[in-house]
Structures are given as C-alpha cells and as structure tokens.
Design a protein around this motif. Structure first.
Motif, PDB file in Angstrom:
ATOM      1  N   ILE A   1      57.403  54.019  -0.276  1.00  0.00           N
ATOM      2  CA  ILE A   1      57.799  54.887   0.828  1.00  0.00           C
ATOM      3  C   ILE A   1      58.874  55.822   0.293  1.00  0.00           C
ATOM      4  O   ILE A   1      59.765  55.409  -0.446  1.00  0.00           O
ATOM      5  N   CYS A   2      58.710  57.095   0.640  1.00  0.00           N
ATOM      6  CA  CYS A   2      59.642  58.145   0.244  1.00  0.00           C
ATOM      7  C   CYS A   2      59.693  59.177   1.363  1.00  0.00           C
ATOM      8  O   CYS A   2      58.682  59.406   2.038  1.00  0.00           O
ATOM      9  N   PRO A   3      60.850  59.823   1.538  1.00  0.00           N
ATOM     10  CA  PRO A   3      60.910  60.911   2.521  1.00  0.00           C
ATOM     11  C   PRO A   3      59.883  61.987   2.160  1.00  0.00           C
ATOM     12  O   PRO A   3      59.579  62.201   0.983  1.00  0.00           O
ATOM     13  N   ASN A   4      59.345  62.640   3.152  1.00  0.00           N
ATOM     14  CA  ASN A   4      58.387  63.740   2.979  1.00  0.00           C
ATOM     15  C   ASN A   4      57.011  63.287   2.488  1.00  0.00           C
ATOM     16  O   ASN A   4      56.217  64.119   2.054  1.00  0.00           O
ATOM     17  N   PHE A   5      56.728  61.995   2.526  1.00  0.00           N
ATOM     18  CA  PHE A   5      55.402  61.482   2.212  1.00  0.00           C
ATOM     19  C   PHE A   5      54.909  60.686   3.416  1.00  0.00           C
ATOM     20  O   PHE A   5      55.594  59.785   3.885  1.00  0.00           O
ATOM     21  N   GLU A   6      53.727  61.042   3.914  1.00  0.00           N
ATOM     22  CA  GLU A   6      53.116  60.292   5.005  1.00  0.00           C
ATOM     23  C   GLU A   6      52.721  58.907   4.502  1.00  0.00           C
ATOM     24  O   GLU A   6      52.373  58.742   3.328  1.00  0.00           O
ATOM     25  N   LEU A   7      52.759  57.907   5.383  1.00  0.00           N
ATOM     26  CA  LEU A   7      52.240  56.595   5.013  1.00  0.00           C
ATOM     27  C   LEU A   7      50.752  56.725   4.782  1.00  0.00           C
ATOM     28  O   LEU A   7      50.063  57.432   5.497  1.00  0.00           O
ATOM     29  N   GLY A   8      50.262  56.066   3.781  1.00  0.00           N
ATOM     30  CA  GLY A   8      48.834  56.097   3.479  1.00  0.00           C
ATOM     31  C   GLY A   8      48.580  56.433   2.028  1.00  0.00           C
ATOM     32  O   GLY A   8      49.495  56.653   1.239  1.00  0.00           O
ATOM     33  N   ARG A   9      47.342  56.466   1.698  1.00  0.00           N
ATOM     34  CA  ARG A   9      46.925  56.707   0.314  1.00  0.00           C
ATOM     35  C   ARG A   9      47.381  58.088  -0.152  1.00  0.00           C
ATOM     36  O   ARG A   9      47.348  59.054   0.614  1.00  0.00           O
ATOM     37  N   GLN A  10      47.768  58.181  -1.414  1.00  0.00           N
ATOM     38  CA  GLN A  10      48.236  59.433  -2.013  1.00  0.00           C
ATOM     39  C   GLN A  10      47.339  59.777  -3.210  1.00  0.00           C
ATOM     40  O   GLN A  10      47.729  59.569  -4.368  1.00  0.00           O
ATOM     41  N   PRO A  11      46.134  60.294  -2.951  1.00  0.00           N
ATOM     42  CA  PRO A  11      45.187  60.542  -4.047  1.00  0.00           C
ATOM     43  C   PRO A  11      45.752  61.438  -5.155  1.00  0.00           C
ATOM     44  O   PRO A  11      45.403  61.278  -6.322  1.00  0.00           O
ATOM     45  N   GLN A  12      46.629  62.356  -4.806  1.00  0.00           N
ATOM     46  CA  GLN A  12      47.171  63.282  -5.806  1.00  0.00           C
ATOM     47  C   GLN A  12      48.076  62.557  -6.821  1.00  0.00           C
ATOM     48  O   GLN A  12      48.367  63.101  -7.888  1.00  0.00           O
ATOM     49  N   LEU A  13      48.491  61.332  -6.503  1.00  0.00           N
ATOM     50  CA  LEU A  13      49.353  60.564  -7.406  1.00  0.00           C
ATOM     51  C   LEU A  13      48.611  59.430  -8.113  1.00  0.00           C
ATOM     52  O   LEU A  13      49.184  58.728  -8.919  1.00  0.00           O
ATOM     53  N   GLU A  14      47.338  59.269  -7.797  1.00  0.00           N
ATOM     54  CA  GLU A  14      46.565  58.179  -8.390  1.00  0.00           C
ATOM     55  C   GLU A  14      46.145  58.534  -9.810  1.00  0.00           C
ATOM     56  O   GLU A  14      46.006  59.704 -10.156  1.00  0.00           O
ATOM     57  N   ARG A  15      45.965  57.508 -10.588  1.00  0.00           N
ATOM     58  CA  ARG A  15      45.367  57.720 -11.908  1.00  0.00           C
ATOM     59  C   ARG A  15      44.338  56.625 -12.109  1.00  0.00           C
ATOM     60  O   ARG A  15      44.497  55.512 -11.615  1.00  0.00           O
ATOM     61  N   SER A  16      43.307  56.950 -12.822  1.00  0.00           N
ATOM     62  CA  SER A  16      42.258  55.952 -13.031  1.00  0.00           C
ATOM     63  C   SER A  16      42.766  54.853 -13.937  1.00  0.00           C
ATOM     64  O   SER A  16      43.571  55.085 -14.819  1.00  0.00           O
ATOM     65  N   MET A  17      42.310  53.671 -13.667  1.00  0.00           N
ATOM     66  CA  MET A  17      42.748  52.512 -14.438  1.00  0.00           C
ATOM     67  C   MET A  17      41.625  52.153 -15.349  1.00  0.00           C
ATOM     68  O   MET A  17      41.404  51.227 -15.862  1.00  0.00           O
TER      69      MET A  17
END
Length: 100
Positions: free
Chosen positions: A84-100
């Motif tokens: 959780i961070c200010p200015n980020f909605e709760l939920g998935r953040q695809p723009q921050l994901e990286r493939s594993m």
C-alpha cells in the motif's frame, strides 16, 4: 511501532483478504509479522508465498524490487508482493509486474 510498520500490518490484512478470497483452497495461511523468518505470508501447504510492505512509493529504497527478488527465491508455486502506497488504488498493479 512506527507508522510504516502499522501500515505494513494493514497491508498484510488486506493481502490476507485477497488471498482468502482468491486462494481459499490453500488456507490456512501463516502471517509472519515483524522480524519473523520466512515470507510475510505463507500457505501452510507451501504452495503460496507473499511479501508485504507499505511505503511512500513502491520504488522507495528499491523495496518492490527487493521483495520481488525475495519471493522469487521461495519454492512456492504462487508468488506475490502486496503493498500500500499513497496515490495507488488497492488492487493489482500490472504496470509494476514482472514475469517470473
């Protein structure tokens, strides 16, 4: 306990809500608060591991990258980082994901 730790606990409870909703078949989950060893959240069956944090931004002190690297080192099949961070909605953040 500082504000950051308090918010990390709140993020952990949010993460548990998501995990119980989406992966209830993997319950029970173990919540390792503070300096407890292991991932912040683990399924007792070993199939799921998650790291959790609260910060002013996900990239502050490279926290997101460090938590992704930490969870990648686990043997779990399902690996997550919750934050959780200010200015980020709760939920998935695809723009921050990286493939594993």
């Amino acid at each position: 306990m500082g504000n950051s730790q308090s918010f990390t606990y709140l993020a952990s409870f949010y993460a548990l809500e998501v995990l119980f909703t989406e992966y209830s078949e993997l319950a029970p989950f173990r919540l390792n608060l503070g300096t407890a060893p292991g991932s912040d959240i683990e399924s007792e069956c070993g199939e799921l591991a998650a790291e959790v944090f609260a910060s002013v931004t996900p990239t502050n002190n490279q926290k997101l990258r460090k938590d992704i690297d930490k969870v990648l080192e686990t043997e779990a099949r399902l690996k997550f980082v919750f934050f959780i961070c200010p200015n980020f909605e709760l939920g998935r953040q695809p723009q921050l994901e990286r493939s594993m």
